[in-house]
Design a protein around this motif. Structure first.
Motif: not given
Length: 159
Positions: A14-15, A18, A21-22, A25, A28, A94, A97
């Motif tokens: 999952t890290s 992320i 995505y940053m 994506h 994002v 954000t 999160y």
């Protein structure tokens, strides 16, 4: 243990997701603001490493690396909090999160209390102190997050 192995695989996966995505994506990655993201991360890394050399359980290579990671994790939210402080307006994703990261950390404290009560001789002062520092860093953010939520307003941090 199987639980620990699965947990670590899920955490690393999952890290990685992320980070993907940053960085990749389309939607994002457009939200990244390089002008405001000027935190000098070496001011966090170097003191944490030096502290790990001085304050550790045993002076071994892996123990120092582990202690360094604990110290760095305790203050790793600072660049994000500084960036949010500079931009003042915090989008919902954000804000949620960061709030959930802080809440996750606060639950660790409950785990430590439980383990201290139920496990004889349980003592991890480096983890406890670092965790308390990390949770304390979130307190100001928690205050403004909860205020915005209670008033049904957009989260804005003071400068």
């Amino acid at each position: 243990s199987l639980y620990n192995t699965v947990f670590k695989i899920v955490y690393i996966s999952t890290s990685g997701m992320i980070i993907w995505y940053m960085k990749r994506h389309r939607t994002v990655k457009q939200t990244y603001d390089k002008d405001h993201d000027t935190f000098r991360y070496l001011f966090l890394i170097v003191p944490c490493f030096l502290l790990a050399l001085v304050l550790n359980e045993r002076f071994t290579f892996f123990e120092i690396l582990w202690t360094f990671s604990i110290y760095l994790e305790a203050i790793s939210i600072l660049p994000q909090l500084v960036l949010l402080q500079r931009t003042k307006n915090v989008d919902n994703l954000t804000g949620n999160y960061v709030f959930l990261l802080g809440l996750y950390r606060a639950f660790y404290i409950l785990n430590w209390v439980y383990r201290y009560i139920t496990e004889p001789h349980y003592s991890q002062w480096i983890v406890w102190l670092s965790g308390l520092v990390q949770t304390a860093l979130y307190i100001d953010f928690f205050y403004y997050y909860i205020q915005a939520w209670r008033q049904s307003k957009k989260l804005q941090l003071p400068s």
